[in-house]
Design a protein around this motif. Sequence first.
Motif, PDB file in Angstrom:
ATOM      1  N   ILE A  99       0.861  -1.181   0.000  1.00  6.65           N
ATOM      2  CA  ILE A  99       0.000   0.000   0.000  1.00  6.65           C
ATOM      3  C   ILE A  99       0.895   1.229   0.000  1.00  6.65           C
ATOM      4  CG2 ILE A  99      -1.870   1.231   1.156  1.00  6.65           C
ATOM      5  CD1 ILE A  99      -2.196  -1.645   2.678  1.00  6.65           C
ATOM      6  N   CYS A 100       0.801   2.017  -1.033  1.00  9.26           N
ATOM      7  CA  CYS A 100       1.563   3.265  -1.119  1.00  9.26           C
ATOM      8  C   CYS A 100       0.593   4.422  -0.969  1.00  9.26           C
ATOM      9  CB  CYS A 100       2.309   3.354  -2.446  1.00  9.26           C
ATOM     10  SG  CYS A 100       3.541   2.038  -2.630  1.00  9.26           S
ATOM     11  N   THR A 101       0.840   5.229   0.026  1.00 10.42           N
ATOM     12  CA  THR A 101      -0.104   6.295   0.359  1.00 10.42           C
ATOM     13  C   THR A 101      -0.275   7.296  -0.770  1.00 10.42           C
ATOM     14  OG1 THR A 101       1.682   7.516   1.468  1.00 10.42           O
ATOM     15  CG2 THR A 101       0.290   6.086   2.848  1.00 10.42           C
ATOM     16  N   HIS A 102       0.742   7.408  -1.621  1.00  7.96           N
ATOM     17  CA  HIS A 102       0.641   8.206  -2.837  1.00  7.96           C
ATOM     18  C   HIS A 102       1.816   7.836  -3.729  1.00  7.96           C
ATOM     19  CE1 HIS A 102       3.149  10.523  -0.085  1.00  7.96           C
ATOM     20  NE2 HIS A 102       3.628  11.223  -1.095  1.00  7.96           N
ATOM     21  N   ILE A 137      -1.739  -1.388  -3.952  1.00  5.32           N
ATOM     22  CA  ILE A 137      -2.632  -0.225  -3.872  1.00  5.32           C
ATOM     23  C   ILE A 137      -1.740   0.999  -3.840  1.00  5.32           C
ATOM     24  CG2 ILE A 137      -4.437   0.936  -2.552  1.00  5.32           C
ATOM     25  CD1 ILE A 137      -5.150  -1.799  -1.337  1.00  5.32           C
ATOM     26  N   VAL A 138      -1.748   1.764  -4.918  1.00  4.56           N
ATOM     27  CA  VAL A 138      -0.920   2.969  -5.026  1.00  4.56           C
ATOM     28  C   VAL A 138      -1.862   4.138  -5.211  1.00  4.56           C
ATOM     29  CG1 VAL A 138       0.924   4.144  -6.255  1.00  4.56           C
ATOM     30  CG2 VAL A 138       0.963   1.645  -6.042  1.00  4.56           C
ATOM     31  N   GLY A 139      -2.016   4.946  -4.153  1.00  2.79           N
ATOM     32  CA  GLY A 139      -3.040   5.965  -4.213  1.00  2.79           C
ATOM     33  C   GLY A 139      -4.392   5.321  -4.442  1.00  2.79           C
ATOM     34  N   PHE A 140      -5.118   5.778  -5.447  1.00  2.11           N
ATOM     35  CA  PHE A 140      -6.460   5.265  -5.719  1.00  2.11           C
ATOM     36  C   PHE A 140      -6.463   4.047  -6.644  1.00  2.11           C
ATOM     37  CE2 PHE A 140      -9.117   9.407  -4.942  1.00  2.11           C
ATOM     38  CZ  PHE A 140      -8.646   9.453  -3.636  1.00  2.11           C
ATOM     39  N   SER A 141      -5.282   3.556  -7.029  1.00  7.39           N
ATOM     40  CA  SER A 141      -5.176   2.457  -7.985  1.00  7.39           C
ATOM     41  C   SER A 141      -4.968   1.133  -7.262  1.00  7.39           C
ATOM     42  CB  SER A 141      -4.011   2.717  -8.946  1.00  7.39           C
ATOM     43  OG  SER A 141      -3.786   1.610  -9.776  1.00  7.39           O
ATOM     44  N   ILE A 142      -5.738   0.112  -7.621  1.00  3.09           N
ATOM     45  CA  ILE A 142      -5.604  -1.232  -7.066  1.00  3.09           C
ATOM     46  C   ILE A 142      -5.282  -2.177  -8.227  1.00  3.09           C
ATOM     47  CG2 ILE A 142      -6.719  -3.092  -5.781  1.00  3.09           C
ATOM     48  CD1 ILE A 142      -8.678  -0.994  -4.681  1.00  3.09           C
ATOM     49  N   SER A 143      -4.138  -2.864  -8.122  1.00  5.22           N
ATOM     50  CA  SER A 143      -3.736  -3.703  -9.248  1.00  5.22           C
ATOM     51  C   SER A 143      -2.954  -4.915  -8.775  1.00  5.22           C
ATOM     52  CB  SER A 143      -2.877  -2.909 -10.241  1.00  5.22           C
ATOM     53  OG  SER A 143      -1.646  -2.518  -9.646  1.00  5.22           O
ATOM     54  N   LYS A 144      -2.899  -5.914  -9.646  1.00  2.00           N
ATOM     55  CA  LYS A 144      -2.008  -7.066  -9.493  1.00  2.00           C
ATOM     56  C   LYS A 144      -1.564  -7.469 -10.880  1.00  2.00           C
ATOM     57  CE  LYS A 144      -1.282 -11.298  -6.899  1.00  2.00           C
ATOM     58  NZ  LYS A 144      -1.866 -12.239  -5.896  1.00  2.00           N
ATOM     59  N   ARG A 145      -0.257  -7.461 -11.078  1.00  2.00           N
ATOM     60  CA  ARG A 145       0.324  -7.661 -12.403  1.00  2.00           C
ATOM     61  C   ARG A 145      -0.282  -6.616 -13.362  1.00  2.00           C
ATOM     62  NH1 ARG A 145      -0.287 -12.765 -10.043  1.00  2.00           N
ATOM     63  NH2 ARG A 145       1.737 -13.739  -9.613  1.00  2.00           N
ATOM     64  N   ASP A 185     -13.989   2.477  -6.020  1.00  2.00           N
ATOM     65  CA  ASP A 185     -13.787   3.879  -6.396  1.00  2.00           C
ATOM     66  C   ASP A 185     -13.470   4.710  -5.158  1.00  2.00           C
ATOM     67  OD1 ASP A 185     -13.706   6.341  -7.563  1.00  2.00           O
ATOM     68  OD2 ASP A 185     -15.636   6.181  -8.576  1.00  2.00           O
ATOM     69  N   PHE A 186     -12.174   4.863  -4.886  1.00  2.00           N
ATOM     70  CA  PHE A 186     -11.758   5.713  -3.766  1.00  2.00           C
ATOM     71  C   PHE A 186     -12.231   7.152  -3.950  1.00  2.00           C
ATOM     72  CE2 PHE A 186      -8.298   2.488  -3.132  1.00  2.00           C
ATOM     73  CZ  PHE A 186      -8.520   2.236  -1.784  1.00  2.00           C
ATOM     74  N   SER A 187     -12.343   7.590  -5.213  1.00  2.00           N
ATOM     75  CA  SER A 187     -12.685   8.991  -5.468  1.00  2.00           C
ATOM     76  C   SER A 187     -14.070   9.357  -4.956  1.00  2.00           C
ATOM     77  CB  SER A 187     -12.583   9.305  -6.960  1.00  2.00           C
ATOM     78  OG  SER A 187     -13.591   8.629  -7.691  1.00  2.00           O
ATOM     79  N   LEU A 243      -3.976  14.411  -5.006  1.00  7.07           N
ATOM     80  CA  LEU A 243      -5.421  14.231  -5.101  1.00  7.07           C
ATOM     81  C   LEU A 243      -5.833  12.771  -5.037  1.00  7.07           C
ATOM     82  CD1 LEU A 243      -6.365  16.958  -7.732  1.00  7.07           C
ATOM     83  CD2 LEU A 243      -6.353  17.089  -5.223  1.00  7.07           C
ATOM     84  N   GLN A 244      -4.851  11.859  -4.889  1.00 10.13           N
ATOM     85  CA  GLN A 244      -5.165  10.438  -4.775  1.00 10.13           C
ATOM     86  C   GLN A 244      -4.506   9.808  -3.545  1.00 10.13           C
ATOM     87  OE1 GLN A 244      -4.665   8.181  -8.372  1.00 10.13           O
ATOM     88  NE2 GLN A 244      -6.222   9.341  -9.448  1.00 10.13           N
ATOM     89  N   ASP A 245      -4.266  10.585  -2.511  1.00 11.63           N
ATOM     90  CA  ASP A 245      -3.676  10.025  -1.288  1.00 11.63           C
ATOM     91  C   ASP A 245      -4.647   9.085  -0.582  1.00 11.63           C
ATOM     92  OD1 ASP A 245      -1.243  11.940   0.481  1.00 11.63           O
ATOM     93  OD2 ASP A 245      -1.525  11.894  -1.679  1.00 11.63           O
ATOM     94  N   VAL A 246      -4.064   8.038   0.039  1.00  8.73           N
ATOM     95  CA  VAL A 246      -4.823   7.151   0.917  1.00  8.73           C
ATOM     96  C   VAL A 246      -4.072   7.008   2.237  1.00  8.73           C
ATOM     97  CG1 VAL A 246      -5.905   5.850  -0.940  1.00  8.73           C
ATOM     98  CG2 VAL A 246      -3.719   5.044   0.016  1.00  8.73           C
ATOM     99  N   SER A 247      -4.799   6.559   3.264  1.00  5.14           N
ATOM    100  CA  SER A 247      -4.214   6.222   4.557  1.00  5.14           C
ATOM    101  C   SER A 247      -4.677   4.831   4.956  1.00  5.14           C
ATOM    102  CB  SER A 247      -4.634   7.230   5.635  1.00  5.14           C
ATOM    103  OG  SER A 247      -4.128   8.519   5.370  1.00  5.14           O
ATOM    104  N   VAL A 248      -3.869   4.167   5.769  1.00  4.11           N
ATOM    105  CA  VAL A 248      -4.208   2.846   6.276  1.00  4.11           C
ATOM    106  C   VAL A 248      -4.616   2.969   7.739  1.00  4.11           C
ATOM    107  CG1 VAL A 248      -3.358   0.515   6.755  1.00  4.11           C
ATOM    108  CG2 VAL A 248      -2.611   1.732   4.681  1.00  4.11           C
ATOM    109  N   ILE A 249      -5.775   2.414   8.079  1.00  4.91           N
ATOM    110  CA  ILE A 249      -6.258   2.403   9.454  1.00  4.91           C
ATOM    111  C   ILE A 249      -6.110   0.988   9.998  1.00  4.91           C
ATOM    112  CG2 ILE A 249      -8.176   2.928  11.009  1.00  4.91           C
ATOM    113  CD1 ILE A 249      -7.167   5.356   9.409  1.00  4.91           C
ATOM    114  N   PHE A 250      -5.384   0.870  11.109  1.00  6.78           N
ATOM    115  CA  PHE A 250      -5.153  -0.419  11.749  1.00  6.78           C
ATOM    116  C   PHE A 250      -5.780  -0.385  13.138  1.00  6.78           C
ATOM    117  CE2 PHE A 250      -2.129  -3.003  14.455  1.00  6.78           C
ATOM    118  CZ  PHE A 250      -2.616  -4.236  14.063  1.00  6.78           C
ATOM    119  N   ASN A 251      -6.691  -1.330  13.389  1.00  4.17           N
ATOM    120  CA  ASN A 251      -7.391  -1.426  14.675  1.00  4.17           C
ATOM    121  C   ASN A 251      -6.697  -2.494  15.518  1.00  4.17           C
ATOM    122  OD1 ASN A 251      -9.129  -1.886  16.818  1.00  4.17           O
ATOM    123  ND2 ASN A 251     -10.987  -1.676  15.586  1.00  4.17           N
ATOM    124  N   ASN A 252      -6.078  -2.043  16.592  1.00  2.00           N
ATOM    125  CA  ASN A 252      -5.387  -2.936  17.513  1.00  2.00           C
ATOM    126  C   ASN A 252      -6.140  -2.956  18.838  1.00  2.00           C
ATOM    127  OD1 ASN A 252      -3.083  -4.534  18.558  1.00  2.00           O
ATOM    128  ND2 ASN A 252      -2.788  -2.727  19.835  1.00  2.00           N
TER     129      ASN A 252
END
Length: 206
Positions: free
Chosen positions: A75-78, A96-104, A112-114, A135-144
């Motif tokens: 996961i890349c925040t941007h 997951i790079v910004g709003f893009s989700i891919s494999k190969r 749609d993150f947007s 404009l495509q930043d994401v954050s990861v939320i971890f619940n511990n």
Amino acid sequence: MQHIFLAINKMSQMSILFPGYSNVAGDIMKANCSCTLIKGPPNCIIDTMTAWDGSRLIEALKLHNLHPDDIDYVICTHGHSDHIGNNNLFQNATHIVGFSISKRDEYSLSHDFSKGAEFQISDDIKVVPTPGHTLQDVSVIFNNNDVLYAITGDLFEKEEDLENDNIWISAGSDNEQLQRDNREKILKLVDFIVPGHGPMFQVPKK
């Protein structure tokens, strides 16, 4: 090599493999991002630093008994170069790079993150849109165990920018008001923040 153990629950543990930093001297800024591991399953790495850090990252994973092939999500925040430099190490992962989700060569069109949609990885881990720095930043939320951590990339540069807006603004912001709004959203939501270029800090209680 000293890693910072942060949080553990029945399923996952989170460690900061490398705290981020940024310092300006003359006309040069020396910077690298925070790199965080959530060891599950699923195994997630958040922000992979610069392209010159690959061997360091592999060695850090070894200390957690992991190989790059064991990572399930990158996961890349941007998309800035200090946050994506070693994505190629993780050939088995969903990226997951910004709003893009891919494999190969396959890119998801179903999420749609947007539109504000969150991406749930597990019961304890989700990716949320937090644009502003880009404009495509994401954050990861971890619940511990009901203690919430946000790994935010450059939504927050470092703890000092809570008191000095110029720190995060001067680092670059594609939309200052949007970034300000998302900073407030995260501050209200979580207990601890792993910023893009500084040590983890606890959210001040109001």
